[in-house]
Design a protein around this motif. Structure first.
Motif, PDB file in Angstrom:
ATOM      1  N   ILE A 313      -1.673  -1.147 -12.181  1.00  9.61           N
ATOM      2  CA  ILE A 313      -0.822  -0.478 -13.166  1.00  9.61           C
ATOM      3  C   ILE A 313       0.657  -0.718 -12.854  1.00  9.61           C
ATOM      4  O   ILE A 313       1.454  -1.015 -13.751  1.00  9.61           O
ATOM      5  CB  ILE A 313      -1.111   1.037 -13.185  1.00  9.61           C
ATOM      6  N   ALA A 314       1.020  -0.601 -11.573  1.00  5.59           N
ATOM      7  CA  ALA A 314       2.430  -0.681 -11.189  1.00  5.59           C
ATOM      8  C   ALA A 314       2.924  -2.103 -10.978  1.00  5.59           C
ATOM      9  O   ALA A 314       4.069  -2.424 -11.316  1.00  5.59           O
ATOM     10  CB  ALA A 314       2.654   0.126  -9.908  1.00  5.59           C
ATOM     11  N   ALA A 315       2.080  -2.943 -10.417  1.00  5.21           N
ATOM     12  CA  ALA A 315       2.513  -4.299 -10.050  1.00  5.21           C
ATOM     13  C   ALA A 315       1.427  -5.317 -10.347  1.00  5.21           C
ATOM     14  O   ALA A 315       0.905  -5.977  -9.440  1.00  5.21           O
ATOM     15  CB  ALA A 315       2.894  -4.333  -8.572  1.00  5.21           C
ATOM     16  N   PRO A 316       1.049  -5.471 -11.624  1.00  7.11           N
ATOM     17  CA  PRO A 316       0.014  -6.453 -11.954  1.00  7.11           C
ATOM     18  C   PRO A 316       0.476  -7.867 -11.601  1.00  7.11           C
ATOM     19  O   PRO A 316       1.606  -8.259 -11.909  1.00  7.11           O
ATOM     20  CB  PRO A 316      -0.163  -6.276 -13.468  1.00  7.11           C
ATOM     21  N   LYS A 561     -14.667  -6.716  13.682  1.00  3.00           N
ATOM     22  CA  LYS A 561     -14.715  -7.448  12.431  1.00  3.00           C
ATOM     23  C   LYS A 561     -13.316  -7.368  11.832  1.00  3.00           C
ATOM     24  O   LYS A 561     -12.839  -6.278  11.500  1.00  3.00           O
ATOM     25  CB  LYS A 561     -15.741  -6.829  11.468  1.00  3.00           C
ATOM     26  N   VAL A 562     -12.612  -8.481  11.735  1.00  8.17           N
ATOM     27  CA  VAL A 562     -11.285  -8.448  11.123  1.00  8.17           C
ATOM     28  C   VAL A 562     -11.438  -8.559   9.609  1.00  8.17           C
ATOM     29  O   VAL A 562     -12.250  -9.346   9.114  1.00  8.17           O
ATOM     30  CB  VAL A 562     -10.369  -9.561  11.667  1.00  8.17           C
ATOM     31  N   HIS A 563     -10.706  -7.741   8.905  1.00  6.65           N
ATOM     32  CA  HIS A 563     -10.763  -7.734   7.444  1.00  6.65           C
ATOM     33  C   HIS A 563      -9.612  -8.528   6.840  1.00  6.65           C
ATOM     34  O   HIS A 563      -9.848  -9.501   6.139  1.00  6.65           O
ATOM     35  CB  HIS A 563     -10.714  -6.296   6.926  1.00  6.65           C
ATOM     36  N   GLY A 564      -8.382  -8.103   7.097  1.00  7.06           N
ATOM     37  CA  GLY A 564      -7.284  -8.794   6.443  1.00  7.06           C
ATOM     38  C   GLY A 564      -5.929  -8.328   6.901  1.00  7.06           C
ATOM     39  O   GLY A 564      -5.790  -7.430   7.726  1.00  7.06           O
ATOM     40  N   HIS A 565      -4.927  -8.987   6.355  1.00  3.61           N
ATOM     41  CA  HIS A 565      -3.524  -8.634   6.547  1.00  3.61           C
ATOM     42  C   HIS A 565      -3.008  -8.144   5.199  1.00  3.61           C
ATOM     43  O   HIS A 565      -3.121  -8.845   4.189  1.00  3.61           O
ATOM     44  CB  HIS A 565      -2.714  -9.840   7.021  1.00  3.61           C
ATOM     45  N   ARG A 566      -2.427  -6.960   5.173  1.00  3.54           N
ATOM     46  CA  ARG A 566      -2.114  -6.300   3.908  1.00  3.54           C
ATOM     47  C   ARG A 566      -0.738  -6.680   3.351  1.00  3.54           C
ATOM     48  O   ARG A 566       0.207  -6.876   4.118  1.00  3.54           O
ATOM     49  CB  ARG A 566      -2.192  -4.785   4.080  1.00  3.54           C
ATOM     50  N   PHE A 567      -0.668  -6.757   2.043  1.00 12.52           N
ATOM     51  CA  PHE A 567       0.611  -6.818   1.354  1.00 12.52           C
ATOM     52  C   PHE A 567       1.113  -5.389   1.160  1.00 12.52           C
ATOM     53  O   PHE A 567       0.330  -4.468   0.940  1.00 12.52           O
ATOM     54  CB  PHE A 567       0.471  -7.495  -0.009  1.00 12.52           C
ATOM     55  N   VAL A 568       2.413  -5.228   1.225  1.00 11.68           N
ATOM     56  CA  VAL A 568       3.041  -3.947   0.935  1.00 11.68           C
ATOM     57  C   VAL A 568       3.770  -4.084  -0.389  1.00 11.68           C
ATOM     58  O   VAL A 568       4.563  -5.010  -0.587  1.00 11.68           O
ATOM     59  CB  VAL A 568       4.033  -3.545   2.040  1.00 11.68           C
ATOM     60  N   ASN A 569       3.479  -3.189  -1.323  1.00  8.53           N
ATOM     61  CA  ASN A 569       4.137  -3.161  -2.624  1.00  8.53           C
ATOM     62  C   ASN A 569       4.963  -1.889  -2.718  1.00  8.53           C
ATOM     63  O   ASN A 569       4.450  -0.824  -3.066  1.00  8.53           O
ATOM     64  CB  ASN A 569       3.094  -3.207  -3.742  1.00  8.53           C
ATOM     65  N   ASP A 570       6.224  -1.988  -2.349  1.00  9.32           N
ATOM     66  CA  ASP A 570       7.117  -0.832  -2.395  1.00  9.32           C
ATOM     67  C   ASP A 570       7.823  -0.787  -3.745  1.00  9.32           C
ATOM     68  O   ASP A 570       8.423  -1.782  -4.177  1.00  9.32           O
ATOM     69  CB  ASP A 570       8.177  -0.916  -1.296  1.00  9.32           C
ATOM     70  N   VAL A 571       7.755   0.365  -4.409  1.00  6.18           N
ATOM     71  CA  VAL A 571       8.546   0.568  -5.617  1.00  6.18           C
ATOM     72  C   VAL A 571       9.548   1.686  -5.350  1.00  6.18           C
ATOM     73  O   VAL A 571       9.237   2.667  -4.673  1.00  6.18           O
ATOM     74  CB  VAL A 571       7.669   0.903  -6.843  1.00  6.18           C
ATOM     75  N   SER A 572      10.752   1.521  -5.891  1.00 11.59           N
ATOM     76  CA  SER A 572      11.832   2.465  -5.605  1.00 11.59           C
ATOM     77  C   SER A 572      12.580   2.807  -6.874  1.00 11.59           C
ATOM     78  O   SER A 572      12.770   1.954  -7.754  1.00 11.59           O
ATOM     79  CB  SER A 572      12.822   1.863  -4.600  1.00 11.59           C
ATOM     80  N   HIS A 573      13.036   4.064  -6.940  1.00 12.54           N
ATOM     81  CA  HIS A 573      13.843   4.498  -8.074  1.00 12.54           C
ATOM     82  C   HIS A 573      15.252   3.907  -7.969  1.00 12.54           C
ATOM     83  O   HIS A 573      15.732   3.591  -6.867  1.00 12.54           O
ATOM     84  CB  HIS A 573      13.916   6.021  -8.110  1.00 12.54           C
ATOM     85  N   PRO A 574      15.950   3.775  -9.106  1.00 18.05           N
ATOM     86  CA  PRO A 574      17.262   3.112  -9.091  1.00 18.05           C
ATOM     87  C   PRO A 574      18.342   3.874  -8.337  1.00 18.05           C
ATOM     88  O   PRO A 574      19.383   3.298  -8.004  1.00 18.05           O
ATOM     89  CB  PRO A 574      17.608   2.988 -10.594  1.00 18.05           C
ATOM     90  N   TRP A 575      18.131   5.164  -8.064  1.00 21.94           N
ATOM     91  CA  TRP A 575      19.145   5.912  -7.318  1.00 21.94           C
ATOM     92  C   TRP A 575      19.041   5.699  -5.802  1.00 21.94           C
ATOM     93  O   TRP A 575      19.912   6.127  -5.055  1.00 21.94           O
ATOM     94  CB  TRP A 575      19.066   7.399  -7.646  1.00 21.94           C
ATOM     95  N   LEU A 576      17.968   5.036  -5.351  1.00 20.48           N
ATOM     96  CA  LEU A 576      17.829   4.723  -3.920  1.00 20.48           C
ATOM     97  C   LEU A 576      18.529   3.394  -3.662  1.00 20.48           C
ATOM     98  O   LEU A 576      18.154   2.358  -4.219  1.00 20.48           O
ATOM     99  CB  LEU A 576      16.358   4.650  -3.531  1.00 20.48           C
ATOM    100  N   ILE A 577      19.527   3.413  -2.812  1.00 23.63           N
ATOM    101  CA  ILE A 577      20.376   2.241  -2.579  1.00 23.63           C
ATOM    102  C   ILE A 577      20.121   1.682  -1.183  1.00 23.63           C
ATOM    103  O   ILE A 577      20.128   2.407  -0.193  1.00 23.63           O
ATOM    104  CB  ILE A 577      21.859   2.625  -2.720  1.00 23.63           C
TER     105      ILE A 577
END
Length: 606
Positions: A313-316, A561-577
């Motif tokens: 939903i957020a980052a297709p 059992k190793v599964h994977g290395h994760r991607f991080v999908n950070d979303v931020s509001h425009p007031w965070l600088i």
């Protein structure tokens, strides 16, 4: 000098703690408040006793190590923090001399009786000795022990015998040379040891009188020299920090890569600003993904690592969704230097051991697990398949390395089980052990929605192999404690890098770390030998070759059992600088700013 470090654990503290009054109540002026949610509970704020990620985020802003990572630089660059300069390192990589800047002071605390308390070299040395003191049961001790600091292990052994660590006794490898200089000496060369000076859990400046005064309360009484101080704490619910009024003058600067347009723009906007730029940090614990995501959408959190349930939903396809983009919300997607693993308890009579049939059982479980299905259905594309314990962005990581640890081959898994006698002898549809005894796998888990999704996935994978499984639900700290004591059979968890040295990931198989980070309780002399050998070598092809052999030993015995290395999908509001996730550093609160007017304009409140 090069760049590196580790993380995960459990401990106790007060249910609720309130310290002083928030600055807003004192000044009446609008505050810049950064709001953020943890997806898992903290354990406490004593640097010597914690190793979990979320406690580490907090203590890294209260306590300071001698060195820090440049917030904007990619690849990572290490710079002085409380140190006056980078350490002086001997040619043989055995001696490290650190000079501390005069004029750095601890936050005000009643222990100091109203007098300014200056940071000295002895405060950094005191924290290292606390890690060695068996009283504190530091989860960091195994990695420090393996570094071979001369005399430190002997001091710990003496404390185990006497029941008291002698902090005043001379230790050959841990010396205070003068008020602002200390020196660490190692028995063997360690080219990357200097990266430990970035870790506040090991080398924070900690005042001895604070520890002596608060003793059993120390998990909730952090007193440091950092930019923030703890205001209130409700365990597993809410943590509030405020600007430390005694923090020294420190100003925004950095060295971003020339082709990093985003970081260059941030530097141009913020360079020269006094740190920290925000007045207050409010941290909440929201374990379930839906309320955490809704909290962000409602403006109650300034940034969030998009929960797996909402990535589509957020980052297709790795792009910010148009509806969010219209609100000014930004996405940053990076690969995390981590590894998700499932460990098998090598001491467990059913799943453990080194005999061919036990190895075959673990290899069959690994081969029969469809990681691509996990990535598609549970991770929503936010992970890449791992083939070893060494993560991206660390030395020795080879993206071309492929192994059975990352392969899916259900037919081969079934053939392995058949060949080694794991057969359905009574016709009930489930396999038994080669001796005919019942075969029931037990996987420890937690209660979140994500954990339930993993349980369903594991059950499908194991049902397809005719292996019966049950899931034992507990809290994370409880599971961690039981795992370290060898009471769990199987458990899924993850490890994140604190630096570019993969040492902490290689140490997952070090026998000396059994009871610590070696959750699998893996014990092979050849692995230990390779670990000790590579640790003394500089980075380069020769060291990488030894790391490759250690990776192959994991493939052979399959303790994890190793599964994977994760991607991080950070979303931020425009007031965070100025926010951007650093691959290793945890102390980002001081580098960000809040545009209060923009927040009010967007959501109608500060």
């Amino acid at each position: 000098m090069k760049r590196r470090a580790l993380l995960q654990a459990g401990m106790a503290g007060p249910a609720a703690l309130v310290i002083g009054r928030p600055a807003a109540a004192q000044t009446g002026t609008p505050q810049k408040v950064f709001r953020w949610a943890f997806p898992a509970a903290e354990t406490g704020f004593d640097p010597a006793q914690i190793s979990d990620l979320y406690s580490n985020y907090v203590i890294s802003h209260i306590f300071e190590a001698p060195l820090q990572y440049d917030y904007l630089a990619r690849p990572a660059i290490i710079r002085p923090r409380t140190a006056a300069a980078l350490p002086e390192i001997s040619a043989d990589f055995r001696t490290f001399t650190v000079r501390i800047r005069p004029g750095i002071f601890f936050q005000d605390d009643p222990v100091f009786q109203g007098k300014p308390r200056e940071l000295t070299a002895a405060d950094h040395v005191f924290q290292l000795k606390r890690v060695a003191d068996p009283r504190w049961k530091s989860p960091l001790w195994p990695s420090i022990e393996s570094s071979g600091i001369v005399g430190l292990a002997q001091a710990r052994k003496a404390a185990q015998g006497s029941g008291r660590f002698d902090y005043d006794a001379e230790i050959e490898g841990v010396r205070v040379l003068d008020r602002f200089t200390f020196q660490i000496r190692l028995a063997d060369p360690s080219p990357r040891f200097g990266e430990n000076f970035t870790d506040a859990r090991v080398f924070a400046g900690v005042a001895r009188e604070v520890v002596d005064a608060y003793e059993k309360e120390i998990m909730g009484k952090p007193v440091g020299t950092g930019p923030f101080r703890l205001v209130s704490w409700t365990r597993a619910s809410r943590i509030v920090l405020e600007r430390n009024p005694t923090f020294r003058d420190e100003f925004y600067d950095g060295e971003p890569a020339a082709d990093d347009a985003r970081a260059q723009a941030t530097l141009a906007r913020l360079k020269g600003r006094k740190l920290p730029m925000v007045d207050r940090v409010e941290l909440s614990v929201i374990e379930e993904s839906q309320p955490r995501w809704l909290s962000f959408l409602n403006g109650q959190q300034d940034t969030v690592n998009v929960p797996l349930d909402f990535i589509n939903i957020a980052a297709p396809n790795g792009k910010i969704a148009p509806a969010l983009e219209k609100k000014g919300i930004e996405l940053e997607r990076i690969i995390n230097p981590d590894v998700v693993v499932t460990f098998f308890n090598m001491d467990h009579p059913l799943i453990g051991g080194y005999s061919p049939e036990k190895v075959a059982l673990r290899r069959a479980i690994s081969l029969g697990y469809n990681t691509e299905e996990e990535i598609r259905l549970v991770r929503r594309g936010a992970m890449m398949t791992a083939h070893s314990q060494v993560p991206p962005l660390t030395q020795g990581y080879d993206p071309k390395f492929a192994s059975e640890m990352g392969q899916f081959d259900r037919a081969r898994a079934k053939a392995l089980l058949d060949t080694y006698g794991y057969l359905d002898r009574d016709g009930d549809g489930w396999r038994e052990n080669p001796d005919g005894s019942p075969l029931l796998l037990e996987i420890a888990t937690e209660s979140s929605q994500l954990d339930r999704a993993f349980n369903e996935l594991w059950k499908r994978q194991l049902d397809a192999l005719n292996l019966r499984v049950q899931f034992n639900v507990g809290q994370w700290p409880e599971n961690a404690k039981n795992a370290r004591s060898g009471k769990l059979m199987i458990w899924l968890l993850s490890w994140s890098a604190g630096g570019s040295d993969p040492d902490s990931f290689l140490a997952l198989g070090l026998s000396r770390n059994i009871g610590g980070s070696n959750f699998a309780r893996f014990n092979r002399p050849e692995y230990d030998r390779l670990y000790d050998q590579q640790k003394q070598m500089p980075d380069g092809p020769e060291r990488n070759a030894l790391i490759r052999e250690m990776q192959r030993l994991f493939v052979v015995y399959m303790p994890y059992k190793v599964h994977g290395h994760r991607f991080v999908n950070d979303v931020s509001h425009p007031w965070l600088i100025g926010y951007r996730r650093h691959p290793f550093a945890r102390d980002f609160f001081k580098w960000i700013d809040i545009d209060v007017d923009e927040r009010v304009r967007r959501i109608g409140r500060a």
